[in-house]
Each structure stands twice: as C-alpha cells, then as structure tokens.
Enzyme design. Structure first.
Site, PDB file in Angstrom:
ATOM      1  N   CYS A 201       5.849  44.228   3.483  1.00 56.90           N
ATOM      2  CA  CYS A 201       7.175  43.546   4.272  1.00 56.90           C
ATOM      3  C   CYS A 201       6.834  42.305   4.924  1.00 56.90           C
ATOM      4  O   CYS A 201       5.942  41.962   5.167  1.00 56.90           O
ATOM      5  CB  CYS A 201       7.614  44.668   5.170  1.00 56.90           C
TER       6      CYS A 201
ATOM      7  N   ARG B 258       5.245  37.759  -0.817  1.00 52.70           N
ATOM      8  CA  ARG B 258       4.602  38.846  -0.512  1.00 52.70           C
ATOM      9  C   ARG B 258       4.918  39.957  -1.363  1.00 52.70           C
ATOM     10  O   ARG B 258       4.199  41.112  -1.373  1.00 52.70           O
ATOM     11  CB  ARG B 258       4.684  39.165   0.897  1.00 52.70           C
TER      12      ARG B 258
ATOM     13  N   TRP C 119       9.328  45.984   1.618  1.00 54.68           N
ATOM     14  CA  TRP C 119       8.651  46.787   0.470  1.00 54.68           C
ATOM     15  C   TRP C 119       8.637  48.206   0.701  1.00 54.68           C
ATOM     16  O   TRP C 119       7.814  48.592   1.763  1.00 54.68           O
ATOM     17  CB  TRP C 119       7.136  46.035   0.382  1.00 54.68           C
TER      18      TRP C 119
ATOM     19  N   ASN D   8       7.173  46.018   9.963  1.00 52.75           N
ATOM     20  CA  ASN D   8       6.077  46.230   8.915  1.00 52.75           C
ATOM     21  C   ASN D   8       5.335  47.270   9.569  1.00 52.75           C
ATOM     22  O   ASN D   8       4.993  47.635  10.660  1.00 52.75           O
ATOM     23  CB  ASN D   8       5.277  45.017   9.214  1.00 52.75           C
ATOM     24  N   GLY D   9       4.687  48.270   8.456  1.00 53.21           N
ATOM     25  CA  GLY D   9       3.659  49.485   8.800  1.00 53.21           C
ATOM     26  C   GLY D   9       4.278  50.444   8.369  1.00 53.21           C
ATOM     27  O   GLY D   9       5.202  50.605   7.945  1.00 53.21           O
TER      28      GLY D   9
ATOM     29  N   GLU E 166     -12.241  41.859 -13.634  1.00 55.80           N
ATOM     30  CA  GLU E 166     -11.291  41.166 -12.845  1.00 55.80           C
ATOM     31  C   GLU E 166     -10.354  40.449 -13.925  1.00 55.80           C
ATOM     32  O   GLU E 166      -9.485  40.243 -13.683  1.00 55.80           O
ATOM     33  CB  GLU E 166     -12.298  39.934 -12.161  1.00 55.80           C
TER      34      GLU E 166
ATOM     35  N   LYS F 149      -6.432  40.873 -13.709  1.00 61.29           N
ATOM     36  CA  LYS F 149      -5.284  39.856 -13.803  1.00 61.29           C
ATOM     37  C   LYS F 149      -4.276  40.294 -14.835  1.00 61.29           C
ATOM     38  O   LYS F 149      -2.923  39.988 -14.747  1.00 61.29           O
ATOM     39  CB  LYS F 149      -6.150  38.729 -14.230  1.00 61.29           C
TER      40      LYS F 149
ATOM     41  N   GLU G  89      -1.903  43.263 -13.868  1.00 65.93           N
ATOM     42  CA  GLU G  89      -1.095  42.997 -12.651  1.00 65.93           C
ATOM     43  C   GLU G  89       0.021  42.227 -13.206  1.00 65.93           C
ATOM     44  O   GLU G  89       1.179  42.100 -12.771  1.00 65.93           O
ATOM     45  CB  GLU G  89      -1.775  42.728 -11.399  1.00 65.93           C
TER      46      GLU G  89
ATOM     47  N   HIS H 138     -19.510  55.448 -24.718  1.00 62.09           N
ATOM     48  CA  HIS H 138     -19.949  56.642 -23.928  1.00 62.09           C
ATOM     49  C   HIS H 138     -18.553  57.501 -23.920  1.00 62.09           C
ATOM     50  O   HIS H 138     -18.359  58.330 -22.976  1.00 62.09           O
ATOM     51  CB  HIS H 138     -20.602  56.602 -22.727  1.00 62.09           C
TER      52      HIS H 138
ATOM     53  N   LYS I 206       1.367  40.848  -1.772  1.00 58.22           N
ATOM     54  CA  LYS I 206       0.252  39.952  -1.487  1.00 58.22           C
ATOM     55  C   LYS I 206      -0.765  40.461  -0.655  1.00 58.22           C
ATOM     56  O   LYS I 206      -1.878  40.351  -0.890  1.00 58.22           O
ATOM     57  CB  LYS I 206       0.704  38.527  -1.286  1.00 58.22           C
TER      58      LYS I 206
HETATM   59  O1  M6R Z   1      -6.392  39.836   0.658  1.00 57.89           O
HETATM   60  P1  M6R Z   1      -7.443  40.742  -0.131  1.00 57.89           P
HETATM   61  O2  M6R Z   1      -8.492  40.021  -0.854  1.00 57.89           O
HETATM   62  O3  M6R Z   1      -8.058  41.821   0.859  1.00 57.89           O
HETATM   63  O4  M6R Z   1      -6.603  41.718  -1.170  1.00 57.89           O
HETATM   64  C1  M6R Z   1      -7.261  42.521  -1.679  1.00 57.89           C
HETATM   65  C2  M6R Z   1      -6.357  43.074  -2.957  1.00 57.89           C
HETATM   66  O5  M6R Z   1      -5.274  43.488  -2.603  1.00 57.89           O
HETATM   67  C3  M6R Z   1      -6.059  41.714  -3.941  1.00 57.89           C
HETATM   68  O6  M6R Z   1      -7.429  41.246  -4.368  1.00 57.89           O
HETATM   69  C4  M6R Z   1      -5.104  42.245  -5.257  1.00 57.89           C
HETATM   70  O7  M6R Z   1      -5.984  43.217  -6.079  1.00 57.89           O
HETATM   71  C5  M6R Z   1      -4.738  41.303  -5.991  1.00 57.89           C
HETATM   72  N1  M6R Z   1      -3.446  41.267  -6.355  1.00 57.89           N
HETATM   73  C6  M6R Z   1      -5.606  40.706  -7.296  1.00 57.89           C
HETATM   74  O8  M6R Z   1      -5.073  39.641  -7.771  1.00 57.89           O
END
Ligand code: M6R
Length: 613
Positions: A2, A27, A79, A105-106, A486, A490, A493, A509, A608
């Site tokens: 949020c 965000r 959110w 937020n929270g 990684e 990418k 997501e 395996h 984000k």
């Molecule tokens: O702000 P942070 O690096 O702690 O965030 C960690 C993850 O939430 C962040 O890397 C997330 O996996 C991204 N969407 C990856 O692209």
C-alpha cells in the site's frame, strides 16, 4: 504494498495527493482513495481500480474552486490483505462518528478481537478490513485531541502500521504514526507532505525526516512535531534526499524495467565509484566501519534476504568463500527469523535488501542484533529502516528502482558483495597483487554490461522464438546456479510463464521427467569452470527433445553447436561473469513479457516493497 500520501499546505491538496499516488503506483495496488478536510467536513472518494480512475472521480465530483481551496488531505493505494479489492475495503476509512478518517499500511493482527469489543459497544463496520477497526478504536478515544487519541489507541494494537489520520474538526493538522511500515515527512516552504515512500515527496522538497518505529507526528504546514508512543516530543534528524524527481521517471523508455536495465552501466559505476584502492589492491567500504583487524576477526558470514536479494546473497557466498576463505551461509530471511538461529560472537550477518523495508529481512536483522551479532546492511534506499537499524553497511547507490522486477539493484548487490569479499580477503589471505588483479576485473564490470546491452536486438530475436512457452527451466552450476534462479524469477514474475531455476546436476534427480519439446531450457554455458559438465547436462535435455538456449561466452565456438539458440556475453572472469549474465537474462525476460503484452512494471499480485510477512 500500500501507498500513503498526506498533504497540508498552500497548494491544492487534491493535486498534490493525486500526483503523489501516481508516484507510488509502481509499488503495486488494486484500489485508491482520498479524504480531504474542508469547511469542517470530510470529503472522501475511493474505489477499486487505478489512480487515474480516482482522478476522474475527483474531477467529476469536486469543482475547481473546491479543489483549489482544499489544503489538507490524505490518500492511499491499497494492496489487498484483509478483504478483496472493493470500494468499501478501499481506504480512507472513517470512525463511528464519520468525522475522523485514516489511511493505513500494514496489518493489525488483533483486529478481530478489537472489532468484537467495539461492536459490543455499538460500532458498525462497513468493510472487511483490519484498518477500519483501528480508526474506530481511535474514534473511541477521541475527545478533541487527535494525537492523544492516536497514541491511546495504538497502545491496544498488535501488528504493523503506517497511518495518517485527519479530523473534520482539525483542518490544520494530520497525525501520523509508524511501526514496521515506513513513513517519511517532507518539509517544504509553507507545506508539509508525508508519504510511505520518498518518491511521492521529491517533486516538492528534498528535506525529509524518516520516522522511526513507535514515532507519532503532528504535521502542519509549518512542519512536523515528532513524539514517542507516550506523546512526549522527540527530535529526529532532517536528511537531504540526493536524487531528483527525474530519476524516478521513465525518461523515454517504454517501461521502468527497461530503463533500469539500461541504466546499469551508470548504476554500477556509481556503486564502484571511490571504492576500489588500486594501490593496496583492496576495497574502501567506509560504511562497514570496521578496521582490518576487526574484519580479520570475523569467523563466519550469514547472509539473509528475500527474492532477488536472496539470489544475490547466494552468489555472495561464492565470493566470500573463494576470496576470503570465510564459511558463509545464506538464508531466506523468514526462515532465519523463526528458526532460533545460532549466532556466535564472531559472526557477521549481512542483510541484503533493495528497499530496506522488507518485513522478513528487517525481522531477521532484529533477531541477529538481539543475539549480539555484528549486522551489516546492503541497501539501496537511503534512510530505509534496515539501513538505519543496522547502523553500518554499504549503500548500493543504484538510484531509485521503480520497476517491481529488481534489475539494477541485483547487479549492484553483486558488485558490492564482490568488493566486500575482496576487502575481507585482503584482511585475511589474498596477496596485494591478487587484490590488484581482482580490482582490475571489478573495474571492467560497467563495460561488460554495456556490451551485453549492445546485443539487445539479438536477445529480442531469441525472445520471439520462446515467448509462447508455458514452462521454462534455467540451469546453472557454481555461481551461475543462483544466476539461473534469478533468471527464472525474472521470467515468472513479469511474463507469468512458469519457470524454474535449477542446479544443472539436480535436474536428473526428478525434474527431467518434465522435459519434452514444449519445455525450453536456458543453460548458463559461460566459459568458466564447470562449463563442460553443463554441456553434458544440456545434451541430456536435448535427448528429451527440449529446445535449448545457451548463454555462452563470446568467441567460445565449441559450445555453440550444443544448443539451438545462443545469447552471447563478453569474455570475463568467473567472478564478474554473474553480472553480465544476469543482465542478458533480464533482457530476455523483459522482451518475452513485452511480446506477451504483460504489465511489466506492475505485475499482478506483486508489490515493490513487501512490508508484510
Ligand atoms: O527490497 P528487497 O530487496 O528486500 O526485496 C526483496 C524481494 O521482495 C524482491 O527482490 C522481489 O523478489 C522482486 N520482485 C524480484 O524482482
């Protein structure tokens, strides 16, 4: 997650609040709303949907004279956590009297019990949210002094919050409070703006106060009066934000993600600037605030993080073990915080977080500090909670990262981890000459990335071949294993293609059972140790008819015949290779997602900064 914006000042609050919400759109959110105070009345507009929908409603409902007159208000992007995205669940929420409004937020963890108690006293709730319960509680304590009511209510709350509260009876002040959810106050000329993220503030001022947990503040156009949870004034430093509004704009790129991918040579240059000592063959990392003797005394490193930052930590393990001979463990931050981890006095815990606000990473930091560990933060966002709570660390200096998919932060995390490993190595076992050579390699990183970016068109062509795939495997070995993970993260997501990052040796395996001609395999075939074994693993995939793409080193002609498609990266050492390789994978995912017409900067269900557990 949020987003919150609050404004009091001489400008149109509606304009400032809507502008601020637009800055927070990256965000991730599903609803938006605004509350203004004018002539002793609250005006509230909210619904599910985008900020532009809210803007249209604001313009259709409030005429220009009204909008210009309003000088105080709060706004929110939601959110969903408790209750689906609907107008009723959108913020702001009001108390029982309808004269107080709040954005939050929270998560209020004990909201169910509080709701029951309030309902027994006659409170009627309009939403399914935990947040509405909190404003009702504040209303229960309200006797004309909003700050007192907020402090009194928060004593009964378990959970996390960043809140901004207004009263129809107090058109000159907003009361804000935080615990576990960030809030920043911007101090302007005859105006004050509060937000959950500094990007909503910098168009107005760069003078900011970062609130700490348990802080409460009264915000007026003259500034902010910060108090502790007992309503006693406390002093908080004013900081200067060192980037401007332009840095948080797309600058002609179609998406923030693409802009941030292409910014990487500069971002990496900024990360490296002034941090390599060519004479001593070491790195200068003053934020660590540890002497060579203290660094030499560290016996074990534990790295914690989530998502992309966790993958960076996994690459870091290779760096620390190889260059510094230091036993290194990498842990998902949520696992670490709940596992009662064993911490020795000579341990160094490294918390990696782009945002510096990730709830699990922050909790891991607190757990490690509680147990007496030396804790170091690797954050990008200056003044973020993890950066402040660790007290020592290294900023990435990657500049604001707006795209939900982390790109430049990842490569800068790797560059910083490599410099840290170099420094620790020089305090232990690396010779000056070896240190100088590694420093020289590190200096080439921005140029290596530039060369990958120059091959963008070729990556577009490869992406076009595979954009319709439903499943993908990314394979790697050694330090390329986390890079494969990684790459898969990418792709999944932003393109919504199911992708798995796997150790190449682990494939047989179990997962190899999934391979057929519909499941492409993207293999890290860089010309570094383990390449020949990777080639054998790719052959195993081809034998199952899987289409194969190889990330190969320029000039490595032997390997080309083993794959259907290639993505080239420049020749470089195994230490630096993860960085250009990661950039190539970012471009591949980006183009696949673009071809599939996905909302790249705001993928569904994602935020984000993940400030809830
Ligand atoms: O702000 P942070 O690096 O702690 O965030 C960690 C993850 O939430 C962040 O890397 C997330 O996996 C991204 N969407 C990856 O692209």
């Amino acid at each position: 997650m949020c987003g919150i914006v609050g404004y009091v000042g001489s400008k149109s609050a509606c304009d400032v609040l809507l502008g601020g919400l637009k800055r927070l759109e990256y965000r991730g959110y599903d609803s938006a709303g605004i509350a203004v105070v004018e002539s002793g009345q609250l005006g509230i507009l909210k619904d599910k949907g985008k900020v532009r929908d809210l803007e249209q409603t604001v313009y259709a409902t409030w005429d220009e004279t009204f909008r210009r007159r309003v000088g105080l208000g709060i706004a929110h992007t939601r959110w969903a956590t408790h209750g689906s995205p609907t107008a009723a669940n959108a913020h702001p929420h009001t108390d029982q009297s309808g004269r107080l409004a709040m954005v939050h937020n929270g998560i209020i963890e004990n909201y169910a019990a509080l709701k029951q108690q309030l309902a027994a006293k006659g409170h009627r709730f309009l939403s399914q949210t935990d947040s509405e319960v909190l404003i009702h509680l504040i209303g229960e304590f309200y006797q004309g002094n909003l700050c007192e009511a907020v402090c009194a209510a928060l004593k009964h709350v378990e959970g996390t919050y960043g809140i901004a509260v207004v009263s129809a009876d107090a058109p000159e002040a907003i009361v804000v409070a935080r615990k576990g959810s960030p809030l920043v106050i911007g101090l302007g000329e005859n105006e004050t703006i509060v937000a959950s993220d500094v990007s909503a503030i910098i168009a107005h001022t760069r003078q900011v106060i970062y609130l700490d947990d348990d802080d409460v503040a009264i915000i007026t156009r003259a500034g902010a009066e910060v108090r502790n949870a007992h309503n006693v004034p406390v002093s908080r430093a004013v900081a200067n934000v060192d980037w401007d509004a332009g840095a948080a704009e797309k600058g002609g790129y179609e998406h923030f993600m693409l802009k941030e991918i292409f910014e990487q040579p500069d971002a990496l240059q900024n990360s490296l600037r002034g941090r390599l000592d060519p004479a001593m063959g070491t790195a200068i990392l003053s934020g660590l605030a540890l002497s060579p003797r203290e660094l030499a005394g560290i016996r074990r490193i534990v790295i914690v993080g989530c998502g992309t930052s966790l993958h960076a930590g996994m690459v870091g393990k290779y760096y620390f073990e190889e260059l510094a001979g230091m036993p290194t463990e990498v842990e998902q931050a949520a696992e670490y915080r709940y596992r009662n981890p064993i911490i020795q006095p000579e341990d160094m815990v490294v918390a990696i977080s782009q945002s510096g606000e990730t709830a699990d990473t922050l909790a891991a930091v607190r757990e490690a500090k509680q147990k007496g560990a030396l804790v170091v933060g690797l954050c990008n966002v200056v003044g973020s909670t993890i950066a402040r709570e660790t007290g020592r660390g290294i900023y990435l200096h990657a500049g604001p990262e707006i795209g939900v998919a982390s790109t430049k932060a990842f490569t800068c995390q790797l560059a910083v981890l490599l410099m840290m490993a170099l420094k620790l190595g020089r305090c232990r076992r690396l010779s000056r000459q070896t240190g100088i050579e590694i420093g020289d390699e590190i200096r080439t990183i921005p140029d290596l990335v530039k060369r990958v970016l120059a091959g963008n068109d070729e990556i577009v062509r490869v992406a076009q071949q595979y954009a319709t795939a439903r499943d993908f495997f990314f394979l790697g070995r050694g330090c390329m294993y986390p890079v494969a993970m990684e790459g898969a993260l990418k792709l999944k997501e932003i393109s919504y293609i199911h992708a798995e990052g796997y150790h190449a040796a682990e494939l047989k395996h179990g997962p190899i059972a999934l391979l057929d001609d519909q499941v492409p395999v993207l293999a890290m075939l860089n010309d570094i140790a383990g390449r020949d074994k990777m080639v054998s693993n790719v052959q195993e995939c081809r034998a199952r008819h899987a289409p194969t793409i190889g990330v190969v080193t320029e000039g490595d002609t032997d390997v080309v015949q083993n794959v259907d498609e290639i993505i080239r990266i420049p020749r470089c050492s195994h230490l630096t290779a993860p960085i250009p390789t990661a950039v190539a994978l970012q471009l591949f995912s980006y183009h696949v997602a673009r071809i599939r017409n996905c909302p790249i900067d705001q993928p569904r269900n994602l935020a984000k900064s993940v400030t809830v557990e």
